[in-house]
Motif scaffolding. Structure first.
Motif, short mmCIF file in Angstrom:
data_model
loop_
_atom_site.label_atom_id
_atom_site.label_comp_id
_atom_site.label_asym_id
_atom_site.label_seq_id
_atom_site.Cartn_x
_atom_site.Cartn_y
_atom_site.Cartn_z
N LEU A 136 0.81 -1.22 0.00
CA LEU A 136 0.00 0.00 0.00
C LEU A 136 0.85 1.27 0.00
O LEU A 136 0.53 2.23 -0.71
N LEU A 137 1.92 1.30 0.77
CA LEU A 137 2.70 2.52 0.85
C LEU A 137 3.54 2.78 -0.40
O LEU A 137 4.21 3.80 -0.49
N THR A 138 3.49 1.87 -1.37
CA THR A 138 4.16 2.11 -2.66
C THR A 138 3.24 2.82 -3.64
O THR A 138 3.67 3.20 -4.73
N LYS A 139 1.97 3.00 -3.26
CA LYS A 139 1.01 3.63 -4.16
C LYS A 139 1.07 5.16 -4.05
O LYS A 139 1.71 5.71 -3.16
N CYS A 140 0.37 5.80 -4.96
CA CYS A 140 0.39 7.25 -5.05
C CYS A 140 -0.08 7.92 -3.76
O CYS A 140 -1.14 7.57 -3.23
N VAL A 141 0.69 8.87 -3.27
CA VAL A 141 0.29 9.65 -2.09
C VAL A 141 0.16 11.13 -2.44
O VAL A 141 -0.02 11.96 -1.55
N GLY A 142 0.26 11.47 -3.73
CA GLY A 142 0.19 12.87 -4.10
C GLY A 142 1.54 13.55 -3.86
O GLY A 142 2.54 12.90 -3.58
N PRO A 143 1.58 14.86 -3.97
CA PRO A 143 2.84 15.59 -3.79
C PRO A 143 3.35 15.49 -2.36
O PRO A 143 2.58 15.62 -1.41
N GLU A 144 4.65 15.26 -2.21
CA GLU A 144 5.24 15.13 -0.88
C GLU A 144 4.98 16.36 -0.04
O GLU A 144 4.72 16.27 1.17
N GLU A 145 5.06 17.53 -0.67
CA GLU A 145 4.91 18.77 0.09
C GLU A 145 3.49 18.98 0.60
O GLU A 145 3.24 19.85 1.45
N ALA A 156 4.29 -0.28 15.77
CA ALA A 156 5.56 -0.06 15.07
C ALA A 156 5.39 0.86 13.87
O ALA A 156 6.37 1.30 13.27
N PHE A 157 4.15 1.16 13.51
CA PHE A 157 3.86 2.05 12.39
C PHE A 157 4.11 3.48 12.85
O PHE A 157 3.52 3.94 13.82
N SER A 158 4.98 4.20 12.15
CA SER A 158 5.31 5.56 12.55
C SER A 158 4.18 6.52 12.17
O SER A 158 3.36 6.22 11.30
N PRO A 159 4.14 7.70 12.80
CA PRO A 159 3.13 8.70 12.41
C PRO A 159 3.19 9.05 10.92
O PRO A 159 2.16 9.23 10.28
N ASP A 160 4.40 9.15 10.38
CA ASP A 160 4.53 9.46 8.96
C ASP A 160 3.95 8.34 8.10
O ASP A 160 3.24 8.61 7.12
N GLU A 161 4.21 7.09 8.46
CA GLU A 161 3.67 5.98 7.70
C GLU A 161 2.14 5.96 7.77
O GLU A 161 1.46 5.69 6.78
N TYR A 162 1.61 6.27 8.96
CA TYR A 162 0.16 6.25 9.11
C TYR A 162 -0.49 7.35 8.28
O TYR A 162 -1.52 7.13 7.64
N SER A 163 0.11 8.53 8.25
CA SER A 163 -0.46 9.62 7.44
C SER A 163 -0.38 9.27 5.96
O SER A 163 -1.29 9.59 5.18
N ARG A 164 0.68 8.60 5.55
CA ARG A 164 0.80 8.17 4.16
C ARG A 164 -0.23 7.10 3.82
O ARG A 164 -0.81 7.10 2.73
N LEU A 165 -0.45 6.18 4.75
CA LEU A 165 -1.44 5.13 4.51
C LEU A 165 -2.83 5.73 4.36
O LEU A 165 -3.60 5.33 3.48
N ARG A 166 -3.16 6.70 5.18
CA ARG A 166 -4.45 7.37 5.07
C ARG A 166 -4.58 8.07 3.72
O ARG A 166 -5.64 8.05 3.09
N ARG A 167 -3.48 8.69 3.25
CA ARG A 167 -3.53 9.37 1.96
C ARG A 167 -3.66 8.36 0.82
O ARG A 167 -4.33 8.62 -0.18
N VAL A 168 -3.00 7.21 0.93
CA VAL A 168 -3.14 6.16 -0.09
C VAL A 168 -4.60 5.76 -0.23
O VAL A 168 -5.12 5.63 -1.34
N ILE A 169 -5.27 5.56 0.90
CA ILE A 169 -6.68 5.18 0.86
C ILE A 169 -7.51 6.28 0.22
O ILE A 169 -8.39 6.03 -0.61
N GLN A 170 -7.23 7.53 0.58
CA GLN A 170 -7.99 8.66 0.04
C GLN A 170 -7.84 8.76 -1.48
O GLN A 170 -8.83 8.96 -2.20
#
Length: 279
Positions: free
Chosen positions: A48-57, A87-101
């Motif tokens: 999942l975290l390899t999928k599009c998350v939009g612009p990093e910024e 073990a999931f970091s806050p950054d990973e969790y925010s990215r996972l939420r963006r992947v779903i969105q």
């Protein structure tokens, strides 16, 4: 459809109403928590975290990511997701939420607009999530619940003859929504939710070239970032970005997304058997 998902949703609603945590939207966390519960850390990181998350910024700041992760920590304490999810970091969790969105599909089953639970259920398909958007799509898709396997399934069908190598497109918006919106409002809503400025043939004809708009959005984003604004401000000013299928010029991982061209998408032959495609 799934009782455990319903229970998780109800637990999130109770947590939000308790006001023990900073204000949050339960629907914005449901998909990520379901993924961690059902797939586990390794699959979430590897697939999942390899999928599009939009612009990093445009991702949440470190502070906002930590605030969002409080919902994950609360879910772990309540036993709603495995303890290993800690073990999931806050950054990973925010990215996972963006992947779903950005990559998920909404599924309402028999729930109608205005009813409790409407527009909450989401599902993500590994291959179909890579298909780019067009306001004149050459594919349509249908979501359904498989009672036998107790899972969601998706079927895609071509609207016209497709040759090998043709890029396929779906519409991220329902047809009735596309038809009733003005071209500029349609483009605005696509940008607001999926963080890209649509440059499909229909938008090019109805709205003109996107280059000037992209430059203006990029400049606005720089100003917002310089001012140290929060995520809501950054989102509103995010630059145009490619859609789901475009690989990142800085990362060769499949499905990554960048600020470069969105000309590369998914082809019909990438999906498999064109007779009846399920993911």
């Amino acid at each position: 459809c799934n009782p455990s998902n319903r229970e998780l949703w109800q637990a999130l609603v109770r947590e939000e109403r308790s006001r023990r945590l900073p204000a949050f939207q339960p629907a914005g966390h449901l998909g990520a928590l379901c993924a961690l519960r059902d797939l586990g850390l390794a699959a979430c990181r590897g697939k999942l975290l390899t999928k599009c998350v939009g612009p990093e910024e445009a991702l949440p700041s470190t502070q906002d990511a930590k605030r969002e992760a409080q919902v994950l920590r609360a879910a772990i304490r309540e036993g709603l997701v495995p303890h290993s999810s800690s073990a999931f970091s806050p950054d990973e969790y925010s990215r996972l939420r963006r992947v779903i969105q950005l990559n998920g599909f909404r599924f309402n089953a028999n729930v109608r607009e205005g009813q409790t639970g409407y527009d909450i259920g989401e599902v993500l398909f590994d291959n179909v999530s890579r298909i780019n958007h067009s306001c004149e799509p050459n594919l349509v898709f249908n979501l359904s619940w498989n009672e036998v396997s107790n899972t969601m399934q998706i079927r895609v069908e071509a609207l016209s003859h497709l040759r090998e190598g043709d890029e396929v497109n779906i519409s991220y918006m329902p047809e009735e929504t596309r038809q009733k919106l003005s071209p500029l409002e349609r483009r605005r809503q696509l940008h607001q939710h999926w963080l890209f400025t649509c440059g499909c043939g229909r938008c090019f004809t109805e709205c003109g070239d996107t280059a000037a708009e992209e430059r203006a959005l990029a400049e606005k984003q720089k100003l917002v970032a310089a001012a140290g604004d929060d995520w809501a401000g950054v989102k509103a000013g995010a630059a145009a970005v490619p859609q789901r299928g475009a690989p990142d010029a800085r990362d060769s991982s499949p499905g990554r997304c960048s600020s470069g061209s969105s000309s590369q998408g998914l082809c019909w032959d990438d999906l498999g058997d064109p007779g009846e495609l399920k993911d």
